[in-house]
Design an enzyme around this catalytic site. Structure first.
Site, mmCIF file in Angstrom:
data_model
loop_
_atom_site.group_PDB
_atom_site.id
_atom_site.type_symbol
_atom_site.label_atom_id
_atom_site.label_comp_id
_atom_site.label_asym_id
_atom_site.label_seq_id
_atom_site.Cartn_x
_atom_site.Cartn_y
_atom_site.Cartn_z
ATOM 1 N N ILE A 120 -12.766 52.534 29.397
ATOM 2 C CA ILE A 120 -11.805 53.593 29.703
ATOM 3 C C ILE A 120 -12.506 54.773 30.354
ATOM 4 C CG2 ILE A 120 -10.120 55.183 28.709
ATOM 5 C CD1 ILE A 120 -10.083 53.158 26.260
ATOM 6 N N CYS A 121 -11.940 55.281 31.431
ATOM 7 C CA CYS A 121 -12.431 56.493 32.073
ATOM 8 C C CYS A 121 -11.508 57.629 31.637
ATOM 9 C CB CYS A 121 -12.417 56.347 33.594
ATOM 10 S SG CYS A 121 -13.106 57.784 34.423
#
Length: 186
Positions: A120-121
């Site tokens: 996840i960014c």
């Protein structure tokens, strides 16, 4: 795990379980092991988004019905899990001074989430983490990320480059079949 981390995550775990906000937003958390170092989260896809349920785009593929296509969402990559997304949450020994390590287990097509690894960014899971943040904050932020992608800061460049398909799917008048046709016509 350090005593401060264990006490803190136990309190936050209970907070998520008892919170009206997380209950209303269909957010859940379960223990994977008894020492609170690994948790399993579940978030519901936000309403009026492609992630809310029904059939959703879940992984990328390079071939469909014998036709070569550019990598992207296709109908054969659809799973229906009712818009529920499983998360792996690992609590570091340095928690709450460092963020939990979170990744999507459920395959998902989103510019800020790796379609391969589930990485996840999200800034609060990296350099914008503060010790005052909680597990509840993380789960609500991930659910909000599904509703408001940040294609300019992608985790998955392939998905970000095909943002038009995501935008098309965001409209209730579009469906997976229409999005697939749009993708194949590119």
């Amino acid at each position: 795990m350090a005593n401060i981390a264990v006490q803190r995550i136990k309190r936050e775990f209970k907070e998520v379980l008892k919170s009206e906000e997380t209950s209303k937003n269909q957010i859940k958390v379960d223990l994977v092991d008894e020492n609170f170092t690994e948790l399993r989260g579940e978030i519901a896809g936000p309403p009026d988004t492609p992630y809310e349920g029904k059939a959703r785009i879940c992984y990328i593929a390079t071939e469909w019905r014998g036709h070569e296509v550019m990598q992207g969402p296709i109908a054969s990559g659809i799973q229906d899990q009712g818009g529920r997304y499983q998360l792996e949450i690992k609590i570091p020994e340095t928690y709450p001074f460092n963020p939990p390590k979170v990744r999507f287990i459920t395959k998902i097509w989103h510019p800020n989430i790796s379609s391969v690894t589930g990485a996840i960014c999200l800034d609060i899971l990296k350099d914008q983490w503060a010790a005052a943040m909680t597990l509840r904050t993380v789960l609500l932020s991930l659910q909000a990320l599904l509703a408001a992608a940040e294609p300019d800061d992608p985790q998955d460049a392939v998905v970000a480059n095909q943002n038009a398909v995501i935008v098309a799917l965001s409209s209730k008048s579009w469906d997976v079949e229409t999005a697939t046709e749009l993708l194949l016509s590119n």
